[in-house]
Structure formats: C-alpha cells, structure tokens
Design an enzyme around this catalytic site. Sequence first.
Site, PDB file in Angstrom:
ATOM      1  N   ARG A 135      -9.254   1.023   9.098  1.00 17.70           N
ATOM      2  CA  ARG A 135      -8.804  -0.221   9.462  1.00 17.70           C
ATOM      3  C   ARG A 135      -9.874  -1.099   9.937  1.00 17.70           C
ATOM      4  NH1 ARG A 135      -2.951   0.564   8.825  1.00 17.70           N
ATOM      5  NH2 ARG A 135      -1.759  -1.449   9.403  1.00 17.70           N
ATOM      6  N   LYS A 182       0.751  -1.138  -0.045  1.00 18.76           N
ATOM      7  CA  LYS A 182      -0.091   0.050   0.079  1.00 18.76           C
ATOM      8  C   LYS A 182       0.960   1.159   0.112  1.00 18.76           C
ATOM      9  CE  LYS A 182      -2.215  -1.369   3.651  1.00 18.76           C
ATOM     10  NZ  LYS A 182      -1.318  -2.178   4.013  1.00 18.76           N
ATOM     11  N   ARG A 225      11.429  -6.086   4.785  1.00 16.71           N
ATOM     12  CA  ARG A 225      11.376  -4.615   4.467  1.00 16.71           C
ATOM     13  C   ARG A 225      12.315  -3.895   5.024  1.00 16.71           C
ATOM     14  NH1 ARG A 225       5.463  -2.151   5.231  1.00 16.71           N
ATOM     15  NH2 ARG A 225       5.472  -3.015   7.237  1.00 16.71           N
TER      16      ARG A 225
HETATM   17  P1  ADP Z   1       2.514  -1.848   3.421  1.00 16.48           P
HETATM   18  O1  ADP Z   1       2.443  -0.373   2.989  1.00 16.48           O
HETATM   19  O2  ADP Z   1       0.968  -2.470   2.548  1.00 16.48           O
HETATM   20  O3  ADP Z   1       2.601  -2.519   4.654  1.00 16.48           O
HETATM   21  P2  ADP Z   1       4.630  -1.679   1.740  1.00 16.48           P
HETATM   22  O4  ADP Z   1       4.362  -0.830   0.520  1.00 16.48           O
HETATM   23  O5  ADP Z   1       5.698  -1.047   2.974  1.00 16.48           O
HETATM   24  O6  ADP Z   1       3.525  -2.384   2.171  1.00 16.48           O
HETATM   25  O7  ADP Z   1       5.427  -3.031   1.075  1.00 16.48           O
HETATM   26  C1  ADP Z   1       6.162  -4.207   1.859  1.00 16.48           C
HETATM   27  C2  ADP Z   1       7.267  -4.449   1.318  1.00 16.48           C
HETATM   28  O8  ADP Z   1       7.059  -5.197   0.173  1.00 16.48           O
HETATM   29  C3  ADP Z   1       8.360  -3.723   1.282  1.00 16.48           C
HETATM   30  O9  ADP Z   1       9.560  -3.981   1.598  1.00 16.48           O
HETATM   31  C4  ADP Z   1       8.426  -3.101  -0.282  1.00 16.48           C
HETATM   32  O10 ADP Z   1       9.641  -2.859  -0.735  1.00 16.48           O
HETATM   33  C5  ADP Z   1       8.061  -4.610  -0.866  1.00 16.48           C
HETATM   34  N1  ADP Z   1       7.176  -4.685  -2.093  1.00 16.48           N
HETATM   35  C6  ADP Z   1       6.217  -3.469  -2.183  1.00 16.48           C
HETATM   36  N2  ADP Z   1       5.559  -3.858  -3.543  1.00 16.48           N
HETATM   37  C7  ADP Z   1       6.093  -4.955  -3.722  1.00 16.48           C
HETATM   38  C8  ADP Z   1       6.029  -5.820  -5.127  1.00 16.48           C
HETATM   39  N3  ADP Z   1       5.096  -5.658  -5.972  1.00 16.48           N
HETATM   40  N4  ADP Z   1       6.817  -6.941  -5.196  1.00 16.48           N
HETATM   41  C9  ADP Z   1       7.600  -7.481  -4.335  1.00 16.48           C
HETATM   42  N5  ADP Z   1       7.951  -6.660  -3.007  1.00 16.48           N
HETATM   43  C10 ADP Z   1       7.132  -5.658  -2.904  1.00 16.48           C
HETATM   44  P1  AMP Z   2       1.023   0.494   8.993  1.00 14.20           P
HETATM   45  O1  AMP Z   2       2.246   1.494   8.737  1.00 14.20           O
HETATM   46  O2  AMP Z   2      -0.289   0.998   8.055  1.00 14.20           O
HETATM   47  O3  AMP Z   2       1.325  -0.899   8.809  1.00 14.20           O
HETATM   48  O4  AMP Z   2       0.524   0.623  10.471  1.00 14.20           O
HETATM   49  C1  AMP Z   2       1.449   0.392  11.421  1.00 14.20           C
HETATM   50  C2  AMP Z   2       0.835   0.377  12.788  1.00 14.20           C
HETATM   51  O5  AMP Z   2      -0.074   1.805  13.383  1.00 14.20           O
HETATM   52  C3  AMP Z   2      -0.678  -0.823  12.817  1.00 14.20           C
HETATM   53  O6  AMP Z   2      -0.137  -1.961  13.208  1.00 14.20           O
HETATM   54  C4  AMP Z   2      -1.263   0.133  13.930  1.00 14.20           C
HETATM   55  O7  AMP Z   2      -0.791  -0.382  15.468  1.00 14.20           O
HETATM   56  C5  AMP Z   2      -1.085   1.578  13.726  1.00 14.20           C
HETATM   57  N1  AMP Z   2      -2.306   1.906  12.815  1.00 14.20           N
HETATM   58  C6  AMP Z   2      -2.013   2.400  11.462  1.00 14.20           C
HETATM   59  N2  AMP Z   2      -3.066   2.874  11.005  1.00 14.20           N
HETATM   60  C7  AMP Z   2      -4.392   2.586  11.876  1.00 14.20           C
HETATM   61  C8  AMP Z   2      -5.608   2.680  11.749  1.00 14.20           C
HETATM   62  N3  AMP Z   2      -6.364   3.175  10.877  1.00 14.20           N
HETATM   63  N4  AMP Z   2      -6.211   2.171  12.958  1.00 14.20           N
HETATM   64  C9  AMP Z   2      -5.625   1.835  14.162  1.00 14.20           C
HETATM   65  N5  AMP Z   2      -4.195   1.680  14.199  1.00 14.20           N
HETATM   66  C10 AMP Z   2      -3.594   2.011  13.076  1.00 14.20           C
END
Ligand code: ADP
Ligand code: AMP
Length: 213
Positions: free
Chosen positions: A88, A13, A127
């Site tokens: 969420r 995301k 990551r």
């Molecule tokens: P989220 O915000 O949904 O938690 P991230 O954007 O931080 O996810 O992505 C999680 C991990 O996966 C990061 O290390 C990122 O570099 C990697 N990643 C993101 N998109 C892809 C993809 N299409 N293929 C492989 N790895 C990806």
């Molecule tokens: P994220 O970076 O989206 O993976 O979020 C990291 C952490 O932040 C989550 O595991 C939650 O503890 C908190 N968090 C982020 N967004 C929300 C939300 N909309 N509601 C509640 N907790 C959140």
Amino acid sequence: MRLVLVGPPGAGKGTQAEVIADELGVPKISTGDIFRANVSGGTPLGLEAKRYMDAGDLVPDEVTNRMVADRLAQDDAQGGFLLDGYPRNTEQAEVLDRLLAEQGHALDLALELTVADDEVVRRLSGRRVSKSTGKVYHLEFDPPEDPESPDLYQRSDDQPETIKNRLKVYAEQTEPIIGHYEAQGKLVRIDAVGEVGSVTDRAMAAIRDRTAE
Ligand code: ADP
Ligand code: AMP
C-alpha cells in the site's frame, strides 16, 4: 502465480480476489482481513492496528511488513499467492520485492482495478458484511436476502469521514506503487466497472496473457 491487486478502497479487490485465487489455486492473502481478525480476537497486533484502521490511516510498515512476511512463509504460499491490500506504499512494495528475491522468486503481475472516486464512495457506503460467513454484499449492487438481518454489519471504516481519508491516503501513499510496477513492466490495468463476473473475465484474461508471455 504471484500476484498483487492494486486499486482504491472499494474497487472490488476483495470480491475479485476470492474468485481469482480460487481459479488460480493460490491462497488469497488480504492484509485488511488479517488485521480485522486480530482486532476481533483482541490480539496485541489487533490492538495496535485498530487505531489506524478506525482513522482510515495505514498501519505502520514495520507491523504490516512483518505480518506479511510471516504469512508468506507459510507452506500454502510457497507455490504462489494473491495479495489483496498489500503493498500500500512504495516502502511495502520494495520490501515485498526483496522478500521474494531472497526466496529466488519475483512477482508475476500487479493487476490494477480502476474505478472512479464517486463509484468507490457508492460501493463503500453500501457495503455490508456477513458476521457468520464473512461474505461481502452491497445493498444495491449485490443485495443480501434480508438487508435487516442482524447477521449483517457495516465496517466501522465505511463511514463518510473515514472513506474520505482512505481515498486521500490511497492517492497520496498507494498510487505511487503503480509507477513502481509500471517501471518493472509488471502493471496491467483493467476496468473494474460493470458486473462482478465481467470484471473477473477481464482479470482472468489479463492473467492468462501474462502467463502466455
Ligand atoms: P475492496 O476490497 O477493494 O475494498 P470490495 O470487494 O469489498 O472492495 O467491494 C466494495 C463493495 O463494492 C462491496 O459492497 C461489493 O459488494 C461491491 N462491489 C464489488 N465489485 C462490484 C462491481 N463490479 N459492481 C458493483 N459493486 C461491486
Ligand atoms: P482494507 O480491508 O484493505 O480496506 O483495509 C482496511 C484497513 O486495514 C486499512 O484502511 C488500513 O488501516 C489497514 N491496512 C490493510 N492493509 C494494509 C497495508 N498493506 N498497510 C497498512 N495498513 C493496511
């Protein structure tokens, strides 16, 4: 365009939000990033949020909803926004609907990024984030130039036990919002497996389709 990204932790995301928000010319609003900035800054909000984040649990709705309402009230969000990591749970989705309705607006689209659990675990485990730029890398899929650089860190919630709980929280609390948006005819699902650029192409195509309707 008023858009939310839905998907499990590690679905990509944040990675997609960066590019899509830029293409659409709207601010990317990531609740996780705002919480982490508050934790780093040692603010009261950060102190409150930290214990939930460390456990992989959701920060209470009251705190989160107020924070999002304040952010959406800022000037740059008046013409549209891309929310990453919010809503969420169903309560948050309903609060967002009401907040927008009060301003005479509505959400245009909820874009769901689908990825299987085992892929999500691989993504979260590898990551790494740059302290200086905030850029998100992956040791295998998007490797940083120097994987040993002291500028890189691993998020404390990207540890196996916390990942497990975050996936459970996603399945139990967040997945129901997919039904919420489906019922409103706002949900579009895209396959988030493959090259980052291919996923972006699918996302932009879905957004263009919706704009053309
Ligand atoms: P989220 O915000 O949904 O938690 P991230 O954007 O931080 O996810 O992505 C999680 C991990 O996966 C990061 O290390 C990122 O570099 C990697 N990643 C993101 N998109 C892809 C993809 N299409 N293929 C492989 N790895 C990806
Ligand atoms: P994220 O970076 O989206 O993976 O979020 C990291 C952490 O932040 C989550 O595991 C939650 O503890 C908190 N968090 C982020 N967004 C929300 C939300 N909309 N509601 C509640 N907790 C959140």
